[in-house]
Design an enzyme around this catalytic site. Structure first.
Site, mmCIF file in Angstrom:
data_model
loop_
_atom_site.group_PDB
_atom_site.id
_atom_site.type_symbol
_atom_site.label_atom_id
_atom_site.label_comp_id
_atom_site.label_asym_id
_atom_site.label_seq_id
_atom_site.Cartn_x
_atom_site.Cartn_y
_atom_site.Cartn_z
ATOM 1 N N ASN A 49 123.883 85.862 54.157
ATOM 2 C CA ASN A 49 124.926 85.058 53.518
ATOM 3 C C ASN A 49 126.320 85.630 53.744
ATOM 4 O OD1 ASN A 49 124.161 82.537 52.158
ATOM 5 N ND2 ASN A 49 122.665 83.830 51.123
ATOM 6 N N GLU A 88 128.969 82.825 45.119
ATOM 7 C CA GLU A 88 128.119 83.518 44.153
ATOM 8 C C GLU A 88 127.455 84.716 44.819
ATOM 9 O OE1 GLU A 88 125.570 80.546 42.492
ATOM 10 O OE2 GLU A 88 127.244 79.437 41.640
ATOM 11 N N SER A 121 123.773 79.122 52.724
ATOM 12 C CA SER A 121 124.275 78.442 51.527
ATOM 13 C C SER A 121 125.647 78.938 51.089
ATOM 14 C CB SER A 121 123.276 78.581 50.381
ATOM 15 O OG SER A 121 123.085 79.947 50.047
ATOM 16 N N LYS A 169 113.390 88.315 50.013
ATOM 17 C CA LYS A 169 114.336 87.207 49.786
ATOM 18 C C LYS A 169 115.718 87.748 49.430
ATOM 19 C CE LYS A 169 115.913 83.102 48.621
ATOM 20 N NZ LYS A 169 116.707 82.418 49.610
#
Length: 181
Positions: free
Chosen positions: A19, A92, A80, A11
């Site tokens: 990302n 983030e 995301s 993950k």
């Protein structure tokens, strides 16, 4: 699931790879998959992160190529972090980068591709939150520049252009330019 550490590493690696690439290219996973150089970059980042994982004793439950194929099969998915950028939220990414930095230090390894991509992401994050700044990606080999972002005083709203990633992927040189209004 027999090996939760391997699942957690999987993950983390997938987030660390996909990302930033999605955010830097402003692309869906399908658009990334259509750009061979972007997929090659993902493979290099994944290989570096997997080497660190193995060096600290983690075993990954699925090979990289299988995970890449599965990820790219989600062709309409918007990562995301890209969604955060589009909505004007802070990116983030620090915990992902800090985690791999700490683990590679333990393993005594380097991650040059990850470091370069994360440096670009940090620059984009800083620019996105600079009042009055605008970021424009310009592909020099195109007949017309491709403006992917315009200023919105405090935050930027993205201008999505169909095929922009494909046009940029075929370009030889892409410049990241900042200016104050």
């Amino acid at each position: 699931r027999d090996d939760i550490r391997g699942e957690i590493w999987t993950k983390m690696i997938n987030s660390l790879v996909w990302n930033p690439i999605a955010t830097l290219t402003l692309a869906t996973l399908g658009e990334i998959g259509a750009a061979p150089d972007a997929v090659a970059l993902a493979r290099r980042m994944m290989a570096e992160a997997e080497a660190v994982a193995r060096a600290v004793g983690a075993s990954l439950p699925a090979p990289a190529e299988e995970r890449i194929a599965w990820t790219l099969s989600l062709s309409r998915h918007r990562m995301s972090m890209l969604q955060d950028l589009e909505r004007g939220r802070a990116l983030e990414y620090g915990v992902l980068h800090d985690s791999i930095i700490e683990m590679r230090a333990i393993a005594g390894m380097e991650t040059p591709t990850i470091d370069a991509v994360m440096a670009l992401l940090a620059a984009v994050a800083a620019l996105a939150w600079s009042p009055g700044a605008a970021v424009v990606l310009v592909a020099l080999t195109l007949h017309e520049p491709v403006a992917l972002e315009q200023a919105d005083h405090r935050r930027h709203r993205l201008l999505r252009q169909p095929g922009a990633l494909r046009q940029l992927a075929h370009s030889q040189t892409v410049f990241l330019e900042q200016w104050d209004e």
